[in-house]
Write a protein that holds these residues in place. Structure first.
Motif, PDB file in Angstrom:
ATOM      1  N   THR A 106       9.104  98.326  -7.850  1.00 41.99           N
ATOM      2  CA  THR A 106       8.696  97.288  -6.731  1.00 41.99           C
ATOM      3  C   THR A 106       7.573  97.741  -5.998  1.00 41.99           C
ATOM      4  O   THR A 106       7.375  99.061  -5.929  1.00 41.99           O
ATOM      5  CB  THR A 106      10.005  97.315  -5.868  1.00 41.99           C
ATOM      6  N   GLN A 107       6.796  96.645  -5.612  1.00 48.71           N
ATOM      7  CA  GLN A 107       5.539  96.983  -4.646  1.00 48.71           C
ATOM      8  C   GLN A 107       5.447  96.211  -3.380  1.00 48.71           C
ATOM      9  O   GLN A 107       5.518  94.986  -3.511  1.00 48.71           O
ATOM     10  CB  GLN A 107       4.313  97.023  -5.451  1.00 48.71           C
ATOM     11  N   ASP A 108       4.994  96.547  -2.226  1.00 50.94           N
ATOM     12  CA  ASP A 108       4.958  96.003  -1.382  1.00 50.94           C
ATOM     13  C   ASP A 108       3.485  95.409  -1.236  1.00 50.94           C
ATOM     14  O   ASP A 108       2.493  96.422  -1.452  1.00 50.94           O
ATOM     15  CB  ASP A 108       5.090  96.658   0.294  1.00 50.94           C
ATOM     16  N   TYR A 109       3.223  94.162  -0.656  1.00 54.90           N
ATOM     17  CA  TYR A 109       1.769  93.747  -0.392  1.00 54.90           C
ATOM     18  C   TYR A 109       1.803  92.743   0.597  1.00 54.90           C
ATOM     19  O   TYR A 109       2.638  92.324   1.114  1.00 54.90           O
ATOM     20  CB  TYR A 109       1.291  93.272  -1.999  1.00 54.90           C
ATOM     21  N   LYS A 138       5.124  90.728   1.473  1.00 48.13           N
ATOM     22  CA  LYS A 138       6.060  90.515   0.545  1.00 48.13           C
ATOM     23  C   LYS A 138       6.165  91.704  -0.483  1.00 48.13           C
ATOM     24  O   LYS A 138       5.638  92.870  -0.321  1.00 48.13           O
ATOM     25  CB  LYS A 138       5.432  89.246  -0.171  1.00 48.13           C
ATOM     26  N   GLN A 139       7.146  91.557  -1.211  1.00 46.42           N
ATOM     27  CA  GLN A 139       7.379  92.284  -2.237  1.00 46.42           C
ATOM     28  C   GLN A 139       7.486  91.787  -3.512  1.00 46.42           C
ATOM     29  O   GLN A 139       8.184  90.602  -3.973  1.00 46.42           O
ATOM     30  CB  GLN A 139       8.818  93.196  -1.967  1.00 46.42           C
ATOM     31  N   ARG A 140       6.921  92.378  -4.837  1.00 48.03           N
ATOM     32  CA  ARG A 140       7.091  92.032  -6.053  1.00 48.03           C
ATOM     33  C   ARG A 140       7.465  93.061  -6.982  1.00 48.03           C
ATOM     34  O   ARG A 140       7.454  94.278  -6.679  1.00 48.03           O
ATOM     35  CB  ARG A 140       5.617  91.562  -6.378  1.00 48.03           C
ATOM     36  N   THR A 141       8.092  92.633  -8.020  1.00 47.08           N
ATOM     37  CA  THR A 141       8.649  93.362  -9.292  1.00 47.08           C
ATOM     38  C   THR A 141       7.793  93.418 -10.270  1.00 47.08           C
ATOM     39  O   THR A 141       7.306  92.366 -10.673  1.00 47.08           O
ATOM     40  CB  THR A 141       9.779  93.231  -9.616  1.00 47.08           C
ATOM     41  N   TYR A 142       7.427  94.649 -10.878  1.00 51.85           N
ATOM     42  CA  TYR A 142       6.777  94.908 -12.212  1.00 51.85           C
ATOM     43  C   TYR A 142       7.414  95.577 -13.126  1.00 51.85           C
ATOM     44  O   TYR A 142       8.566  96.507 -12.700  1.00 51.85           O
ATOM     45  CB  TYR A 142       5.403  94.800 -12.067  1.00 51.85           C
ATOM     46  N   TYR A 143       7.012  95.718 -14.244  1.00 45.04           N
ATOM     47  CA  TYR A 143       7.862  97.002 -15.316  1.00 45.04           C
ATOM     48  C   TYR A 143       6.584  97.492 -15.815  1.00 45.04           C
ATOM     49  O   TYR A 143       5.498  97.234 -16.106  1.00 45.04           O
ATOM     50  CB  TYR A 143       8.245  95.963 -16.408  1.00 45.04           C
ATOM     51  N   GLU A 144       7.118  98.894 -15.990  1.00 49.17           N
ATOM     52  CA  GLU A 144       6.013 100.026 -16.226  1.00 49.17           C
ATOM     53  C   GLU A 144       6.769 100.741 -17.581  1.00 49.17           C
ATOM     54  O   GLU A 144       7.914 101.017 -17.499  1.00 49.17           O
ATOM     55  CB  GLU A 144       5.742 100.901 -15.357  1.00 49.17           C
TER      56      GLU A 144
END
Length: 263
Positions: free
Chosen positions: A30-33, A243-249
């Motif tokens: 997760t990442q805040d932006y 906002k917050q978004r989800t990504y995969y690593e």
């Protein structure tokens, strides 16, 4: 024993090779932006608009009679003693509308009195009665639409009644009353009349018919100009929101970590 030691050595080497190798594993992150968005607001703004409007000017003035005459030998609508007042309205062609205000004062002595008003623009003014021709039998009673009778030539009576039928009737009053200090007022719409005829009947003396005619005029013309106005408009206003978004690593990890990882 030697063969067993050799097998153990081979197994140990193979196990070490497996433990030292890596595997790929997917992690959820997760990442805040900060994002910029727009919202609609309603604001009032001023603007200038060219408009066409009607400019109205008006005024009034007392109008004296252009010509007048009196005949005690002529009957109008079965009432004798006819007083004719003719008025010419100056500059009538430039007026868009004309109204009449007729003020009638109390006569010095009470007499039955009536007043009738015509627009004589089309017909012109009514002339003074011509006397009958010698030996001519004059009309003494109303015939057909004839409203004027009396001691005058038949030609004049015929012309007078034609004049009545072709003149535009504006209004009439009978059994007039008024106060010396507070005259009775008759107001009539005369449109674009250029000539006004007033017929008063009844009183035996001219000084017993006291009236005053006032012209009220109006001129309307188109005009142009700029007008300051206000209106409500929509406006997009930017603002920032967290906002917050989800990504995969994908990570490569030693294989032995898979045995202890809970993700």
């Amino acid at each position: 024993m030697k063969p067993i030691k050799c097998l153990l050595l081979i197994a140990l080497v193979s196990f070490s090779a497996v433990l030292s190798s890596c595997v790929s594993k997917e992690y959820t992150m997760t990442q805040d932006y900060v994002a910029t968005e727009n919202r609609t607001e309603y604001v009032t703004e001023s603007y200038t608009e060219n408009e066409t409007y009607v400019s109205v000017s008006s005024g009034e003035y007392e109008l004296p009679s252009f010509n007048s005459w009196t005949s005690f030998d002529i009957t109008f609508n079965n009432v004798g003693n006819l007083y004719y007042y003719g008025y010419d309205i100056p500059d009538a062609d430039i007026y868009d509308n004309i109204s009449l205000k007729i003020e009638i004062w109390r006569p010095p002595q009470y007499e039955v009195e009536s007043i009738t008003v015509f627009d004589a623009t089309k017909t012109g003014h009514l002339s003074y009665p011509e006397p009958p021709v010698v030996g001519e039998e004059t009309t003494t009673a109303t015939t057909g639409n004839y409203l004027i009778t009396g001691n005058a030539s038949n030609d004049w009576l015929g012309n007078a009644n034609t004049w009545l039928s072709q003149s535009k009737f504006l209004g009439a009053r009978s059994n007039l009353w008024s106060n010396q200090d507070n005259p009775q007022i008759i107001e009539l719409d005369a449109g674009k009349a250029q000539k006004i005829a007033v017929i008063i009947c009844g009183p035996q003396n001219r000084w017993n018919t006291n009236i005053r005619l006032t012209i009220l005029w109006t001129i309307m013309k188109p005009d142009y100009g700029s007008v300051d106005k206000e209106r409500t408009v929509e406006k997009l206003v930017p603002y920032q929101v967290m906002k917050q978004r989800t990504y995969y690593e994908i990570r490569h990890i030693p294989i032995w970590e898979t045995f202890f990882s809970t993700n």
